[in-house]
Design a protein around this motif. Structure first.
Motif, PDB file in Angstrom:
ATOM      1  N   GLY A   1      -8.040  -2.063   0.973  1.00  0.00           N
ATOM      2  CA  GLY A   1      -8.300  -2.989   0.120  1.00  0.00           C
ATOM      3  C   GLY A   1      -8.527  -4.557   0.634  1.00  0.00           C
ATOM      4  O   GLY A   1      -8.601  -5.300   0.020  1.00  0.00           O
ATOM      5  N   THR A   2      -9.116  -4.530   1.725  1.00  0.00           N
ATOM      6  CA  THR A   2      -9.476  -5.509   2.370  1.00  0.00           C
ATOM      7  C   THR A   2     -11.057  -5.549   2.506  1.00  0.00           C
ATOM      8  O   THR A   2     -11.609  -4.412   2.798  1.00  0.00           O
TER       9      THR A   2
ATOM     10  N   MET B   1      -8.871  -8.460  -2.486  1.00  0.00           N
ATOM     11  CA  MET B   1      -7.855  -7.603  -2.547  1.00  0.00           C
ATOM     12  C   MET B   1      -6.942  -7.868  -1.569  1.00  0.00           C
ATOM     13  O   MET B   1      -7.293  -8.181  -0.261  1.00  0.00           O
ATOM     14  N   LYS B   2      -5.630  -7.525  -1.837  1.00  0.00           N
ATOM     15  CA  LYS B   2      -4.478  -7.729  -0.855  1.00  0.00           C
ATOM     16  C   LYS B   2      -4.094  -6.474  -0.186  1.00  0.00           C
ATOM     17  O   LYS B   2      -4.616  -5.334  -0.806  1.00  0.00           O
ATOM     18  N   ARG B   3      -3.563  -6.481   0.881  1.00  0.00           N
ATOM     19  CA  ARG B   3      -3.553  -5.014   1.592  1.00  0.00           C
ATOM     20  C   ARG B   3      -2.254  -4.388   0.627  1.00  0.00           C
ATOM     21  O   ARG B   3      -1.404  -4.867   0.432  1.00  0.00           O
ATOM     22  N   PHE B   4      -2.405  -3.111   0.553  1.00  0.00           N
ATOM     23  CA  PHE B   4      -1.504  -2.185  -0.036  1.00  0.00           C
ATOM     24  C   PHE B   4      -0.212  -1.886   0.635  1.00  0.00           C
ATOM     25  O   PHE B   4      -0.482  -1.917   2.185  1.00  0.00           O
TER      26      PHE B   4
ATOM     27  N   VAL C   1     -15.175  -3.764  -0.056  1.00  0.00           N
ATOM     28  CA  VAL C   1     -13.925  -3.655  -0.032  1.00  0.00           C
ATOM     29  C   VAL C   1     -13.599  -2.164   0.316  1.00  0.00           C
ATOM     30  O   VAL C   1     -13.789  -1.326  -0.470  1.00  0.00           O
ATOM     31  N   GLU C   2     -12.690  -2.219   1.417  1.00  0.00           N
ATOM     32  CA  GLU C   2     -12.404  -0.738   2.163  1.00  0.00           C
ATOM     33  C   GLU C   2     -11.694   0.033   1.201  1.00  0.00           C
ATOM     34  O   GLU C   2     -10.682  -0.445   0.643  1.00  0.00           O
ATOM     35  N   GLY C   3     -12.735   1.311   0.993  1.00  0.00           N
ATOM     36  CA  GLY C   3     -11.814   2.266   0.275  1.00  0.00           C
ATOM     37  C   GLY C   3     -11.547   2.179  -1.286  1.00  0.00           C
ATOM     38  O   GLY C   3     -11.325   3.153  -1.892  1.00  0.00           O
TER      39      GLY C   3
END
Length: 544
Positions: free
Chosen positions: A392-393, A1-4, A417-419
Protein backbone atom coordinates in the motif's frame (compact mmCIF):
# COMPACT_ATOMS: atom_id res chain seq x y z
CA UNK A 1 -1.93 4.69 0.31
CA UNK A 2 -1.42 4.24 4.01
CA UNK A 3 0.19 1.10 5.36
CA UNK A 4 -2.29 -1.57 6.26
CA UNK A 5 -2.45 -2.86 9.80
CA UNK A 6 -1.75 -6.54 9.77
CA UNK A 7 -2.30 -7.39 13.39
CA UNK A 8 -5.60 -6.86 15.16
CA UNK A 9 -5.34 -7.35 18.90
CA UNK A 10 -8.65 -8.01 20.59
CA UNK A 11 -9.21 -7.60 24.29
CA UNK A 12 -9.09 -10.99 25.94
CA UNK A 13 -11.61 -11.47 28.78
CA UNK A 14 -10.63 -13.41 31.82
CA UNK A 15 -13.22 -15.62 33.48
CA UNK A 16 -13.17 -16.71 37.08
CA UNK A 17 -14.92 -19.91 38.08
CA UNK A 18 -17.31 -19.69 41.01
CA UNK A 19 -16.63 -21.77 44.09
CA UNK A 20 -18.21 -25.18 44.06
CA UNK A 21 -21.37 -25.73 46.07
CA UNK A 22 -20.83 -27.75 49.26
CA UNK A 23 -22.22 -30.91 47.71
CA UNK A 24 -19.53 -30.72 45.02
CA UNK A 25 -16.64 -30.74 47.48
CA UNK A 26 -14.58 -33.91 47.67
CA UNK A 27 -14.53 -34.79 51.36
CA UNK A 28 -12.05 -37.64 50.91
CA UNK A 29 -8.69 -36.97 52.53
CA UNK A 30 -6.02 -35.62 50.18
CA UNK A 31 -3.34 -38.19 49.56
CA UNK A 32 0.23 -36.95 49.81
CA UNK A 33 2.17 -37.17 46.57
CA UNK A 34 5.09 -39.52 46.55
CA UNK A 35 8.40 -37.68 47.05
CA UNK A 36 10.32 -36.96 43.88
CA UNK A 37 13.69 -38.63 43.37
CA UNK A 38 16.86 -36.60 43.72
CA UNK A 39 18.27 -35.12 40.56
CA UNK A 40 20.79 -37.34 38.84
CA UNK A 41 22.99 -36.63 35.82
CA UNK A 42 22.94 -40.30 34.90
CA UNK A 43 25.96 -41.00 32.71
CA UNK A 44 26.14 -37.41 31.42
CA UNK A 45 29.09 -35.21 32.36
CA UNK A 46 27.93 -31.58 32.49
CA UNK A 47 31.10 -30.24 34.10
CA UNK A 48 32.03 -28.17 31.03
CA UNK A 49 29.07 -27.51 28.77
CA UNK A 50 29.61 -25.72 25.43
CA UNK A 51 26.74 -24.79 23.10
CA UNK A 52 27.29 -24.46 19.34
CA UNK A 53 24.76 -23.02 16.93
CA UNK A 54 23.20 -19.90 15.48
CA UNK A 55 20.75 -17.25 16.71
CA UNK A 56 18.54 -19.89 18.36
CA UNK A 57 21.52 -20.75 20.54
CA UNK A 58 22.69 -17.16 21.08
CA UNK A 59 19.36 -16.07 22.58
CA UNK A 60 18.26 -13.84 19.73
CA UNK A 61 14.74 -12.46 20.16
CA UNK A 62 12.68 -9.47 19.00
CA UNK A 63 14.96 -9.07 16.00
CA UNK A 64 18.10 -8.51 18.04
CA UNK A 65 20.55 -9.74 20.65
CA UNK A 66 20.63 -7.87 23.95
CA UNK A 67 21.53 -8.61 27.55
CA UNK A 68 18.09 -9.61 28.76
CA UNK A 69 17.56 -11.93 25.79
CA UNK A 70 20.95 -13.55 26.37
CA UNK A 71 20.05 -14.25 29.99
CA UNK A 72 17.13 -16.32 28.68
CA UNK A 73 19.07 -18.05 25.91
CA UNK A 74 18.41 -21.77 25.50
CA UNK A 75 21.90 -22.90 26.59
CA UNK A 76 21.99 -20.48 29.52
CA UNK A 77 18.71 -21.94 30.79
CA UNK A 78 20.12 -25.44 30.32
CA UNK A 79 23.36 -24.55 32.09
CA UNK A 80 21.43 -23.44 35.17
CA UNK A 81 19.84 -26.88 35.39
CA UNK A 82 23.10 -28.63 34.52
CA UNK A 83 24.72 -26.78 37.43
CA UNK A 84 22.42 -28.70 39.77
CA UNK A 85 23.79 -31.96 38.35
CA UNK A 86 27.52 -31.31 38.37
CA UNK A 87 27.69 -28.58 35.74
CA UNK A 88 30.18 -25.74 35.89
CA UNK A 89 30.06 -22.03 35.09
CA UNK A 90 28.67 -20.81 31.78
CA UNK A 91 30.08 -17.73 30.04
CA UNK A 92 28.29 -15.80 27.28
CA UNK A 93 29.52 -12.95 25.03
CA UNK A 94 27.18 -10.45 26.64
CA UNK A 95 26.20 -7.32 24.76
CA UNK A 96 26.70 -3.88 26.26
CA UNK A 97 23.06 -2.98 26.92
CA UNK A 98 19.42 -3.81 26.35
CA UNK A 99 19.00 -1.64 23.27
CA UNK A 100 20.24 -4.32 20.92
CA UNK A 101 21.85 -3.62 17.58
CA UNK A 102 25.53 -3.46 16.64
CA UNK A 103 28.02 -0.74 15.75
CA UNK A 104 31.35 -0.88 13.94
CA UNK A 105 33.78 1.74 15.25
CA UNK A 106 30.91 4.09 16.10
CA UNK A 107 28.85 3.48 12.95
CA UNK A 108 25.61 1.58 13.38
CA UNK A 109 25.46 -1.61 11.31
CA UNK A 110 22.39 -3.23 12.91
CA UNK A 111 19.33 -1.57 14.42
CA UNK A 112 18.06 -1.94 18.00
CA UNK A 113 15.43 -4.47 19.02
CA UNK A 114 11.73 -4.52 18.23
CA UNK A 115 9.07 -3.66 20.81
CA UNK A 116 5.28 -3.82 20.86
CA UNK A 117 3.87 -0.55 19.55
CA UNK A 118 0.19 -1.10 20.34
CA UNK A 119 -0.79 -2.66 17.01
CA UNK A 120 2.27 -4.74 16.25
CA UNK A 121 6.07 -4.79 16.25
CA UNK A 122 7.88 -1.47 15.86
CA UNK A 123 11.47 -0.36 16.28
CA UNK A 124 12.54 0.56 19.80
CA UNK A 125 13.40 4.10 18.75
CA UNK A 126 9.86 4.82 17.56
CA UNK A 127 8.79 4.47 21.19
CA UNK A 128 11.64 5.84 23.30
CA UNK A 129 13.45 8.03 20.79
CA UNK A 130 16.93 7.77 19.31
CA UNK A 131 19.47 5.67 21.18
CA UNK A 132 23.18 5.08 20.83
CA UNK A 133 23.94 1.46 20.01
CA UNK A 134 26.55 0.58 22.60
CA UNK A 135 27.67 -2.87 21.42
CA UNK A 136 30.59 -2.03 19.13
CA UNK A 137 32.51 -4.86 17.46
CA UNK A 138 35.66 -2.74 17.31
CA UNK A 139 35.58 -0.79 20.55
CA UNK A 140 34.22 -3.04 23.32
CA UNK A 141 34.31 -6.75 22.58
CA UNK A 142 34.15 -9.06 25.62
CA UNK A 143 36.91 -11.46 26.57
CA UNK A 144 36.40 -15.18 26.09
CA UNK A 145 36.40 -18.10 26.08
CA UNK A 146 32.63 -18.44 25.84
CA UNK A 147 30.54 -21.49 26.57
CA UNK A 148 27.77 -20.08 24.41
CA UNK A 149 29.11 -20.28 20.85
CA UNK A 150 25.82 -19.37 19.21
CA UNK A 151 26.42 -17.03 16.28
CA UNK A 152 23.32 -15.27 14.90
CA UNK A 153 23.08 -15.68 11.14
CA UNK A 154 25.47 -18.64 10.93
CA UNK A 155 24.76 -21.43 8.48
CA UNK A 156 26.14 -24.93 8.98
CA UNK A 157 29.26 -24.40 6.86
CA UNK A 158 30.06 -21.11 8.59
CA UNK A 159 30.99 -23.04 11.73
CA UNK A 160 33.97 -24.52 9.87
CA UNK A 161 35.04 -21.32 8.11
CA UNK A 162 38.33 -19.62 9.10
CA UNK A 163 38.18 -15.83 9.16
CA UNK A 164 34.43 -15.81 9.84
CA UNK A 165 35.15 -13.71 12.93
CA UNK A 166 37.82 -11.41 11.50
CA UNK A 167 36.66 -7.79 11.60
CA UNK A 168 38.64 -7.08 8.44
CA UNK A 169 36.33 -9.44 6.55
CA UNK A 170 33.07 -7.78 7.62
CA UNK A 171 33.07 -5.18 4.85
CA UNK A 172 33.74 -7.97 2.34
CA UNK A 173 30.71 -9.91 3.51
CA UNK A 174 32.93 -12.80 4.60
CA UNK A 175 32.67 -12.35 8.36
CA UNK A 176 29.88 -12.28 10.90
CA UNK A 177 29.92 -9.23 13.22
CA UNK A 178 28.46 -11.25 16.08
CA UNK A 179 31.32 -13.75 15.80
CA UNK A 180 33.87 -10.91 15.63
CA UNK A 181 32.91 -10.21 19.24
CA UNK A 182 33.94 -13.75 20.20
CA UNK A 183 37.26 -14.38 18.47
CA UNK A 184 39.49 -12.13 20.58
CA UNK A 185 43.19 -12.59 19.83
CA UNK A 186 42.49 -15.37 17.31
CA UNK A 187 40.41 -13.56 14.67
CA UNK A 188 40.80 -16.28 12.05
CA UNK A 189 39.78 -19.18 14.30
CA UNK A 190 36.57 -20.94 13.29
CA UNK A 191 33.54 -21.36 15.52
CA UNK A 192 34.18 -25.07 15.92
CA UNK A 193 37.86 -24.50 16.75
CA UNK A 194 37.01 -22.10 19.57
CA UNK A 195 34.35 -24.49 20.87
CA UNK A 196 36.72 -27.47 20.91
CA UNK A 197 39.56 -25.44 22.43
CA UNK A 198 37.52 -25.38 25.64
CA UNK A 199 37.59 -29.20 25.83
CA UNK A 200 33.89 -29.51 26.60
CA UNK A 201 32.58 -32.53 28.45
CA UNK A 202 29.11 -32.03 27.01
CA UNK A 203 27.86 -30.07 24.01
CA UNK A 204 24.68 -29.01 22.27
CA UNK A 205 24.50 -28.46 18.52
CA UNK A 206 21.53 -26.77 16.89
CA UNK A 207 22.49 -25.71 13.39
CA UNK A 208 20.94 -25.78 9.92
CA UNK A 209 17.99 -23.46 10.43
CA UNK A 210 19.63 -20.61 8.50
CA UNK A 211 20.54 -22.99 5.69
CA UNK A 212 16.88 -22.76 4.63
CA UNK A 213 15.66 -19.71 6.56
CA UNK A 214 17.80 -17.25 4.62
CA UNK A 215 16.17 -18.40 1.41
CA UNK A 216 12.72 -18.11 2.97
CA UNK A 217 13.11 -14.63 4.51
CA UNK A 218 14.27 -13.26 1.16
CA UNK A 219 11.16 -14.64 -0.50
CA UNK A 220 13.16 -17.25 -2.39
CA UNK A 221 14.47 -14.54 -4.72
CA UNK A 222 17.82 -16.28 -5.09
CA UNK A 223 19.96 -13.80 -3.17
CA UNK A 224 20.32 -16.22 -0.24
CA UNK A 225 20.22 -19.76 -1.66
CA UNK A 226 19.48 -22.96 0.22
CA UNK A 227 22.62 -24.88 1.18
CA UNK A 228 23.21 -27.87 -1.12
CA UNK A 229 22.15 -31.12 0.51
CA UNK A 230 25.25 -33.03 -0.60
CA UNK A 231 28.85 -31.94 -0.75
CA UNK A 232 32.18 -31.87 1.02
CA UNK A 233 32.54 -30.32 4.48
CA UNK A 234 32.08 -26.58 4.15
CA UNK A 235 29.99 -26.99 0.99
CA UNK A 236 27.16 -29.51 1.33
CA UNK A 237 25.00 -30.02 4.40
CA UNK A 238 25.69 -33.73 4.73
CA UNK A 239 29.47 -33.36 4.63
CA UNK A 240 29.42 -30.32 6.89
CA UNK A 241 27.11 -31.74 9.53
CA UNK A 242 28.94 -35.03 9.60
CA UNK A 243 32.26 -33.22 10.06
CA UNK A 244 30.90 -31.04 12.87
CA UNK A 245 29.54 -34.00 14.84
CA UNK A 246 32.71 -36.01 14.25
CA UNK A 247 34.79 -33.18 15.73
CA UNK A 248 32.45 -32.60 18.64
CA UNK A 249 32.24 -36.29 19.61
CA UNK A 250 35.98 -37.01 19.47
CA UNK A 251 37.05 -39.06 22.46
CA UNK A 252 33.48 -40.13 23.20
CA UNK A 253 32.25 -36.67 24.07
CA UNK A 254 28.53 -36.51 24.92
CA UNK A 255 25.95 -34.13 23.56
CA UNK A 256 22.49 -33.28 22.31
CA UNK A 257 21.45 -32.12 18.84
CA UNK A 258 18.21 -30.76 17.39
CA UNK A 259 16.76 -30.79 13.91
CA UNK A 260 15.37 -27.94 11.79
CA UNK A 261 11.85 -26.55 12.21
CA UNK A 262 9.52 -26.05 9.28
CA UNK A 263 10.25 -22.36 8.81
CA UNK A 264 7.13 -21.76 6.71
CA UNK A 265 4.95 -22.47 9.76
CA UNK A 266 6.41 -19.67 11.90
CA UNK A 267 4.58 -16.34 12.27
CA UNK A 268 7.09 -14.52 10.08
CA UNK A 269 5.32 -16.23 7.17
CA UNK A 270 1.80 -16.74 8.52
CA UNK A 271 0.87 -13.31 9.92
CA UNK A 272 0.42 -11.18 6.80
CA UNK A 273 -2.68 -12.40 4.91
CA UNK A 274 -2.86 -12.75 1.14
CA UNK A 275 -5.90 -10.43 1.11
CA UNK A 276 -5.10 -7.45 3.35
CA UNK A 277 -6.68 -4.72 1.18
CA UNK A 278 -9.70 -3.44 3.10
CA UNK A 279 -12.39 -1.60 1.10
CA UNK A 280 -13.32 0.38 4.23
CA UNK A 281 -9.81 1.84 4.33
CA UNK A 282 -10.35 5.46 3.36
CA UNK A 283 -7.04 5.53 1.51
CA UNK A 284 -7.89 2.47 -0.60
CA UNK A 285 -11.66 2.04 -0.83
CA UNK A 286 -12.51 5.25 -2.76
CA UNK A 287 -9.95 4.35 -5.41
CA UNK A 288 -11.37 0.91 -6.17
CA UNK A 289 -13.66 2.04 -9.04
CA UNK A 290 -10.79 3.83 -10.76
CA UNK A 291 -8.45 0.89 -10.24
CA UNK A 292 -11.03 -1.56 -11.57
CA UNK A 293 -11.53 0.63 -14.61
CA UNK A 294 -7.81 0.56 -15.37
CA UNK A 295 -7.49 -3.16 -14.75
CA UNK A 296 -10.62 -3.74 -16.80
CA UNK A 297 -8.67 -2.67 -19.86
CA UNK A 298 -5.87 -5.04 -18.93
CA UNK A 299 -8.29 -7.87 -18.19
CA UNK A 300 -9.59 -7.67 -21.73
CA UNK A 301 -6.04 -8.26 -22.91
CA UNK A 302 -5.72 -11.27 -20.57
CA UNK A 303 -8.95 -12.67 -21.98
CA UNK A 304 -7.74 -12.16 -25.55
CA UNK A 305 -4.48 -13.95 -24.68
CA UNK A 306 -6.55 -16.81 -23.19
CA UNK A 307 -5.28 -16.34 -19.63
CA UNK A 308 -8.44 -15.03 -17.92
CA UNK A 309 -7.20 -16.44 -14.62
CA UNK A 310 -4.77 -13.54 -14.47
CA UNK A 311 -7.58 -10.98 -14.30
CA UNK A 312 -7.25 -8.39 -11.53
CA UNK A 313 -10.26 -6.90 -9.75
CA UNK A 314 -10.68 -5.35 -6.32
CA UNK A 315 -13.82 -5.96 -4.26
CA UNK A 316 -15.89 -3.11 -2.83
CA UNK A 317 -17.38 -5.33 -0.12
CA UNK A 318 -14.68 -7.79 0.91
CA UNK A 319 -10.94 -7.80 1.57
CA UNK A 320 -9.01 -8.04 -1.68
CA UNK A 321 -5.86 -9.92 -2.58
CA UNK A 322 -2.62 -8.12 -3.21
CA UNK A 323 -1.07 -8.31 -6.67
CA UNK A 324 2.20 -10.21 -6.96
CA UNK A 325 4.75 -11.02 -9.59
CA UNK A 326 4.98 -14.77 -10.10
CA UNK A 327 8.17 -15.66 -11.95
CA UNK A 328 6.87 -19.18 -12.57
CA UNK A 329 4.29 -17.79 -14.98
CA UNK A 330 5.04 -17.32 -18.70
CA UNK A 331 6.11 -13.70 -19.24
CA UNK A 332 3.48 -12.08 -21.46
CA UNK A 333 5.09 -8.64 -21.49
CA UNK A 334 5.61 -8.56 -25.27
CA UNK A 335 2.15 -9.96 -26.00
CA UNK A 336 0.43 -7.46 -23.68
CA UNK A 337 2.31 -4.60 -25.27
CA UNK A 338 1.45 -5.78 -28.75
CA UNK A 339 -2.26 -6.23 -28.07
CA UNK A 340 -2.54 -2.80 -26.49
CA UNK A 341 -0.78 -1.07 -29.37
CA UNK A 342 -3.05 -2.85 -31.84
CA UNK A 343 -6.17 -1.63 -30.06
CA UNK A 344 -7.76 1.44 -31.71
CA UNK A 345 -9.13 2.59 -28.35
CA UNK A 346 -5.80 2.47 -26.50
CA UNK A 347 -4.67 6.02 -27.43
CA UNK A 348 -7.87 7.38 -25.88
CA UNK A 349 -7.21 5.29 -22.78
CA UNK A 350 -3.75 6.85 -22.55
CA UNK A 351 -5.22 10.33 -22.95
CA UNK A 352 -7.54 9.66 -20.01
CA UNK A 353 -4.46 9.89 -17.77
CA UNK A 354 -3.66 13.36 -19.11
CA UNK A 355 -0.96 12.04 -21.44
CA UNK A 356 -0.73 12.73 -25.17
CA UNK A 357 -1.78 9.98 -27.56
CA UNK A 358 1.83 9.80 -28.67
CA UNK A 359 2.66 8.28 -25.26
CA UNK A 360 0.77 5.11 -26.18
CA UNK A 361 3.90 3.05 -26.99
CA UNK A 362 5.50 4.11 -23.69
CA UNK A 363 2.42 3.22 -21.63
CA UNK A 364 1.86 -0.05 -23.49
CA UNK A 365 5.45 -1.08 -22.81
CA UNK A 366 5.19 -0.13 -19.15
CA UNK A 367 1.97 -2.10 -18.71
CA UNK A 368 3.45 -5.12 -20.46
CA UNK A 369 6.61 -5.05 -18.34
CA UNK A 370 4.72 -4.47 -15.08
CA UNK A 371 1.98 -7.07 -15.54
CA UNK A 372 3.64 -9.67 -17.77
CA UNK A 373 3.90 -12.08 -14.83
CA UNK A 374 1.32 -10.54 -12.50
CA UNK A 375 -1.55 -12.28 -10.73
CA UNK A 376 -3.69 -11.96 -7.64
CA UNK A 377 -2.29 -13.69 -4.56
CA UNK A 378 -3.96 -16.83 -3.23
CA UNK A 379 -4.11 -18.60 0.12
CA UNK A 380 -1.22 -20.77 -1.05
CA UNK A 381 1.17 -17.79 -1.13
CA UNK A 382 3.04 -16.84 2.04
CA UNK A 383 4.15 -13.28 2.75
CA UNK A 384 7.19 -12.33 4.81
CA UNK A 385 6.36 -10.29 7.89
CA UNK A 386 8.29 -7.28 6.61
CA UNK A 387 5.96 -7.02 3.61
CA UNK A 388 3.42 -5.46 5.97
CA UNK A 389 5.44 -2.25 5.97
CA UNK A 390 5.45 -1.88 2.18
CA UNK A 391 2.03 -3.06 1.00
CA UNK A 392 0.00 0.00 0.00
CA UNK A 393 3.00 2.34 -0.11
CA UNK A 394 4.65 3.82 -3.22
CA UNK A 395 7.97 2.34 -4.32
CA UNK A 396 10.02 5.49 -4.73
CA UNK A 397 12.67 3.80 -6.85
CA UNK A 398 9.98 2.76 -9.32
CA UNK A 399 8.47 6.24 -9.17
CA UNK A 400 11.82 7.76 -10.09
CA UNK A 401 12.21 5.30 -12.96
CA UNK A 402 8.76 6.11 -14.35
CA UNK A 403 9.40 9.83 -14.11
CA UNK A 404 12.67 9.34 -15.95
CA UNK A 405 10.69 7.68 -18.77
CA UNK A 406 8.38 10.67 -19.11
CA UNK A 407 5.45 10.10 -16.73
CA UNK A 408 4.38 12.99 -14.49
CA UNK A 409 5.33 12.58 -10.82
CA UNK A 410 1.73 12.16 -9.62
CA UNK A 411 0.88 9.57 -12.27
CA UNK A 412 4.13 7.71 -11.61
CA UNK A 413 3.22 7.53 -7.92
CA UNK A 414 -0.20 6.09 -8.73
CA UNK A 415 1.32 3.30 -10.79
CA UNK A 416 3.95 2.37 -8.18
CA UNK A 417 1.84 1.39 -5.16
CA UNK A 418 3.16 -1.90 -3.78
CA UNK A 419 0.74 -4.79 -4.07
CA UNK A 420 -1.96 -2.66 -5.71
CA UNK A 421 -0.70 -1.10 -8.93
CA UNK A 422 2.82 -2.48 -8.61
CA UNK A 423 3.02 -6.27 -8.23
CA UNK A 424 4.97 -7.30 -5.14
CA UNK A 425 8.41 -8.57 -6.04
CA UNK A 426 9.61 -12.08 -5.23
CA UNK A 427 11.44 -10.99 -2.08
CA UNK A 428 8.14 -10.29 -0.35
CA UNK A 429 6.35 -13.57 -1.08
CA UNK A 430 7.03 -17.29 -0.96
CA UNK A 431 5.34 -18.95 -3.90
CA UNK A 432 4.11 -22.56 -3.58
CA UNK A 433 7.06 -23.73 -5.69
CA UNK A 434 9.49 -22.01 -3.34
CA UNK A 435 7.74 -23.48 -0.33
CA UNK A 436 8.20 -26.90 -1.89
CA UNK A 437 11.93 -26.27 -2.28
CA UNK A 438 12.13 -25.37 1.40
CA UNK A 439 10.15 -28.43 2.45
CA UNK A 440 12.32 -30.75 0.36
CA UNK A 441 15.55 -29.32 1.75
CA UNK A 442 14.27 -29.33 5.33
CA UNK A 443 13.25 -32.99 5.08
CA UNK A 444 16.65 -33.91 3.64
CA UNK A 445 18.56 -31.95 6.29
CA UNK A 446 16.49 -33.46 9.09
CA UNK A 447 17.09 -36.96 7.80
CA UNK A 448 20.83 -36.29 7.86
CA UNK A 449 20.68 -34.85 11.39
CA UNK A 450 18.68 -37.79 12.73
CA UNK A 451 20.97 -40.33 11.06
CA UNK A 452 24.18 -38.71 12.29
CA UNK A 453 22.79 -38.30 15.80
CA UNK A 454 21.75 -41.94 15.94
CA UNK A 455 25.12 -43.17 14.68
CA UNK A 456 26.96 -41.05 17.23
CA UNK A 457 24.67 -42.06 20.12
CA UNK A 458 23.65 -38.47 20.82
CA UNK A 459 20.47 -37.19 22.41
CA UNK A 460 18.09 -35.96 19.73
CA UNK A 461 15.44 -33.22 19.91
CA UNK A 462 12.71 -33.15 17.27
CA UNK A 463 12.37 -29.37 17.18
CA UNK A 464 10.46 -29.65 13.93
CA UNK A 465 7.66 -31.62 15.56
CA UNK A 466 7.65 -29.30 18.58
CA UNK A 467 7.24 -26.12 16.57
CA UNK A 468 4.70 -27.75 14.28
CA UNK A 469 2.64 -28.40 17.41
CA UNK A 470 2.81 -24.71 18.21
CA UNK A 471 1.59 -23.87 14.74
CA UNK A 472 -1.14 -26.53 14.75
CA UNK A 473 -2.92 -25.32 17.85
CA UNK A 474 -0.45 -24.75 20.62
CA UNK A 475 1.33 -26.54 23.44
CA UNK A 476 0.17 -26.45 27.04
CA UNK A 477 2.88 -26.38 29.67
CA UNK A 478 1.82 -25.91 33.25
CA UNK A 479 -0.83 -23.19 33.36
CA UNK A 480 0.04 -21.73 29.97
CA UNK A 481 -0.71 -22.59 26.37
CA UNK A 482 1.76 -21.29 23.83
CA UNK A 483 0.85 -20.88 20.17
CA UNK A 484 2.53 -19.60 17.03
CA UNK A 485 0.45 -16.42 16.83
CA UNK A 486 2.52 -13.27 16.61
CA UNK A 487 2.37 -11.12 19.77
CA UNK A 488 -0.52 -12.98 21.42
CA UNK A 489 0.75 -16.57 21.17
CA UNK A 490 3.58 -16.27 23.68
CA UNK A 491 5.86 -18.67 21.83
CA UNK A 492 7.41 -16.41 19.22
CA UNK A 493 8.98 -13.01 19.64
CA UNK A 494 8.17 -9.86 17.69
CA UNK A 495 10.37 -10.78 14.73
CA UNK A 496 8.14 -13.78 14.04
CA UNK A 497 11.17 -16.07 13.79
CA UNK A 498 12.83 -16.45 17.18
CA UNK A 499 11.20 -17.67 20.39
CA UNK A 500 10.31 -15.54 23.35
CA UNK A 501 12.03 -16.25 26.66
CA UNK A 502 9.03 -18.45 27.44
CA UNK A 503 9.47 -20.20 24.11
CA UNK A 504 13.14 -20.85 24.83
CA UNK A 505 12.15 -22.32 28.21
CA UNK A 506 9.71 -24.67 26.47
CA UNK A 507 12.46 -25.80 24.08
CA UNK A 508 14.95 -26.21 26.94
CA UNK A 509 12.56 -28.66 28.56
CA UNK A 510 12.56 -30.75 25.38
CA UNK A 511 16.36 -30.76 25.39
CA UNK A 512 16.37 -32.02 28.97
CA UNK A 513 13.82 -34.72 28.18
CA UNK A 514 15.99 -35.90 25.28
CA UNK A 515 19.06 -35.97 27.54
CA UNK A 516 17.10 -37.97 30.11
CA UNK A 517 16.18 -40.53 27.47
CA UNK A 518 19.74 -40.97 26.20
CA UNK A 519 21.98 -40.53 29.23
CA UNK A 520 19.76 -41.67 32.09
CA UNK A 521 19.49 -38.31 33.80
CA UNK A 522 16.15 -37.48 35.42
CA UNK A 523 15.48 -33.78 34.99
CA UNK A 524 11.83 -34.50 34.26
CA UNK A 525 11.23 -37.21 36.85
CA UNK A 526 12.91 -35.18 39.61
CA UNK A 527 10.76 -32.13 38.90
CA UNK A 528 13.61 -30.07 37.50
CA UNK A 529 12.08 -29.00 34.21
CA UNK A 530 11.51 -25.29 33.81
CA UNK A 531 8.15 -23.71 34.62
CA UNK A 532 7.48 -21.77 31.43
CA UNK A 533 5.21 -19.40 33.34
CA UNK A 534 8.28 -18.03 35.11
CA UNK A 535 9.53 -16.49 31.86
CA UNK A 536 8.39 -13.34 30.05
CA UNK A 537 6.85 -13.15 26.59
CA UNK A 538 7.91 -9.57 25.90
CA UNK A 539 10.32 -6.92 27.12
CA UNK A 540 9.42 -3.37 28.03
CA UNK A 541 10.75 -0.56 25.81
CA UNK A 542 12.12 0.96 29.00
CA UNK A 543 14.11 -2.15 29.90
CA UNK A 544 17.17 -0.83 31.78
Amino acid sequence: MKRFKYIALAAVPFFFAACNDPEDVDLNPIMEAAPLPELSAGSADFSNYVAVGNSLTAGFTDGSLFRASQNFSLPNLLSQKFALAGGGSFAQPLTSDNFGGLALNGTRIQDPRLVFGGAGPVGLETVIGEVTVGTDIVLNNPTGPFNNMGVPGAKSFHLLAPGYGNVGNVALGLANPFFVRMTGSTPDASVIELALAQQPSFFSLWIGNNDVLGYATTGGDGTNPITPVSGAPGVGFDGTYGALVALLTEGGRQGVVANIPDVTSIPHFTTVPHNPLDPTDEAFGPQIPTLNGIFGQLNQVFAFLQVPERAIEFSTTEASEVIIRDETLPDLAAQITGVLLASPTFPAFVQSFGLPAQAAPLVAGLLGTTYGQAREATEDDLFVLTSASVIGTPNMDVVAGLVAQGLPQALAGQFAVEGITLPLEDKWVLLPSEQEEIATATAAFNQIIASVASSAGLAFVDANALLNQLAAGGITSGDYTLTANLVTGGGFSLDGIHPTARGYALIANEFMKAIDATYGSNFEASGNLLDVGDFPTNFSPALP
